[in-house]
Design a protein around this motif. Structure first.
Motif, PDB file in Angstrom:
ATOM      1  N   ILE A  93      -0.955  -9.514   8.795  1.00 48.79           N
ATOM      2  CA  ILE A  93      -1.883  -8.902   7.840  1.00 48.79           C
ATOM      3  C   ILE A  93      -1.895  -7.391   8.035  1.00 48.79           C
ATOM      4  CG2 ILE A  93      -4.296  -8.731   7.099  1.00 48.79           C
ATOM      5  CD1 ILE A  93      -4.667 -11.617   7.917  1.00 48.79           C
ATOM      6  N   ARG A  94      -1.730  -6.647   6.962  1.00 47.79           N
ATOM      7  CA  ARG A  94      -1.825  -5.191   7.014  1.00 47.79           C
ATOM      8  C   ARG A  94      -3.274  -4.802   6.710  1.00 47.79           C
ATOM      9  NH1 ARG A  94       2.053  -6.360   9.145  1.00 47.79           N
ATOM     10  NH2 ARG A  94       4.211  -5.770   8.701  1.00 47.79           N
ATOM     11  N   THR A  95      -3.829  -3.921   7.531  1.00 45.75           N
ATOM     12  CA  THR A  95      -5.208  -3.504   7.321  1.00 45.75           C
ATOM     13  C   THR A  95      -5.275  -2.037   6.924  1.00 45.75           C
ATOM     14  OG1 THR A  95      -5.475  -3.031   9.675  1.00 45.75           O
ATOM     15  CG2 THR A  95      -6.148  -5.206   8.925  1.00 45.75           C
ATOM     16  N   VAL A  96      -6.201  -1.752   6.013  1.00 46.30           N
ATOM     17  CA  VAL A  96      -6.454  -0.389   5.553  1.00 46.30           C
ATOM     18  C   VAL A  96      -7.946  -0.131   5.700  1.00 46.30           C
ATOM     19  CG1 VAL A  96      -6.398   1.193   3.595  1.00 46.30           C
ATOM     20  CG2 VAL A  96      -4.535  -0.461   3.913  1.00 46.30           C
TER      21      VAL A  96
ATOM     22  N   VAL B 261      -1.446   2.600  -1.832  1.00 41.37           N
ATOM     23  CA  VAL B 261      -1.545   2.383  -0.388  1.00 41.37           C
ATOM     24  C   VAL B 261      -1.338   0.901  -0.064  1.00 41.37           C
ATOM     25  CG1 VAL B 261      -3.095   2.448   1.598  1.00 41.37           C
ATOM     26  CG2 VAL B 261      -3.017   4.380   0.014  1.00 41.37           C
ATOM     27  N   ILE B 262      -1.975   0.021  -0.822  1.00 45.16           N
ATOM     28  CA  ILE B 262      -1.837  -1.422  -0.576  1.00 45.16           C
ATOM     29  C   ILE B 262      -0.373  -1.837  -0.643  1.00 45.16           C
ATOM     30  CG2 ILE B 262      -2.290  -3.701  -1.585  1.00 45.16           C
ATOM     31  CD1 ILE B 262      -5.080  -2.640  -2.362  1.00 45.16           C
TER      32      ILE B 262
ATOM     33  N   ARG C 297       5.134  -2.468   2.725  1.00 42.77           N
ATOM     34  CA  ARG C 297       6.503  -2.037   3.032  1.00 42.77           C
ATOM     35  C   ARG C 297       6.562  -1.397   4.427  1.00 42.77           C
ATOM     36  NH1 ARG C 297       5.947  -0.140  -2.406  1.00 42.77           N
ATOM     37  NH2 ARG C 297       5.597   1.988  -1.619  1.00 42.77           N
ATOM     38  N   ASP C 298       5.525  -1.649   5.224  1.00 44.58           N
ATOM     39  CA  ASP C 298       5.421  -1.131   6.594  1.00 44.58           C
ATOM     40  C   ASP C 298       5.263   0.386   6.637  1.00 44.58           C
ATOM     41  OD1 ASP C 298       5.471  -3.562   7.940  1.00 44.58           O
ATOM     42  OD2 ASP C 298       7.657  -3.643   7.929  1.00 44.58           O
ATOM     43  N   GLU C 299       4.716   0.971   5.568  1.00 49.05           N
ATOM     44  CA  GLU C 299       4.387   2.399   5.564  1.00 49.05           C
ATOM     45  C   GLU C 299       3.011   2.608   6.189  1.00 49.05           C
ATOM     46  OE1 GLU C 299       6.705   3.143   1.302  1.00 49.05           O
ATOM     47  OE2 GLU C 299       4.550   3.529   1.473  1.00 49.05           O
TER      48      GLU C 299
END
Length: 264
Positions: free
Chosen positions: A110-113, A148-149, A154-156
């Motif tokens: 999970i990517r968190t912002v 951003v999402i 894309r692992d940015e």
């Protein structure tokens, strides 16, 4: 079209629901909202159990502060979005940075912002160190947030340009402190490092003596030497320095029982 599953976590209920509704208007986004850290953890766990894992979590930087003016940490993700907490889940407020760290540990895909009302280089750096992939102002445009999402998938890593210098400075300072702590730990003998790891695990003098087959007097001497070499005056300070240096706790497997508030 591949759909992006997003979870919004914010204890401003109106903001969370409004943002979720705005994101849901996108043709490739499925979105849910949670009003607290424990609710988010339950939601993540239920989604994982159903085989419908979330891809991105948007977390309020001030999560948990509203409820009681204080925050509380959580070790790992748990259960369903509604109803009582799952077994082992934290109750009450969970702060945003700790939630990021817990989810990073339990569900690293999970990517968190982090969504913030104000720029704060120190907290942004802490969020990145906890595993966040981005820090975004709450008053940014919807298109910016969508960028951003999609970027973090894309692992940015996404940071406001105005924060970049401050965050780099904070990360550099954190690395310097870690390096200094590592050098102090390296000055310890192998036995003293063993004792330090036991201290990090929360063991008292008697428990350390039993685990390392030493006398309590010898353990006391080792502990005093550890404090002296690390340049600190308390066990808590020694543990904090050890954690900065990346020293993990001694394994607590074995016959260790709790007596009088200390492991013995």
């Amino acid at each position: 079209m591949a759909r992006i599953r997003v979870l919004v976590v914010d204890d401003h209920r109106i903001f969370a629901e409004s943002l979720a509704a705005a994101l849901a208007a996108e043709p490739d986004v499925d979105v849910s909202a949670a009003g607290s850290g424990p609710a988010a953890l339950r939601c993540l766990e239920r989604a994982a159990a159903d085989g419908r894992r979330y891809d991105v979590m948007l977390v309020d930087a001030d999560l948990g502060v509203l409820a009681q003016g204080a925050t509380r940490t959580v070790p790992a993700p748990r259960g369903a979005p509604e109803g009582p907490p799952a077994s082992g889940a934290a109750a009450g407020p969970v702060d945003g940075i700790s939630l990021v760290a817990g989810v990073r540990s339990g569900q690293p895909h999970i990517r968190t912002v982090v969504l913030a009302e104000r720029d704060d280089p120190r907290r942004a750096a802490a969020a990145l160190q906890a595993g966040a992939s981005g820090w975004v102002a709450k008053d940014c445009s919807l298109q910016r947030l969508l960028t951003v999402i999609r970027g973090v998938l894309r692992d940015e890593t996404h940071l406001p340009a105005a924060l970049l210098t401050g965050v780099l400075r904070e990360l550099t300072a954190a690395r310097k402190h870690r390096t200094e702590s590592e050098q102090l730990v390296e000055s310890l003998t192998p036995r003293e490092r063993e004792v330090l790891r036991c201290m990090v695990a929360g063991l008292g003098r008697k428990a350390v003596a039993e685990r390392l087959f030493l006398s309590p007097h010898t353990v006391r001497t080792h502990m005093q030497n550890v404090l002296g070499k690390l340049g600190v005056h308390s066990t808590l300070a020694a543990v904090a320095l050890a954690r900065r240096a990346g020293v993990g706790p001694a394994s607590l497997t074995g016959d260790v029982v709790e007596r009088g508030g200390q492991l013995a």
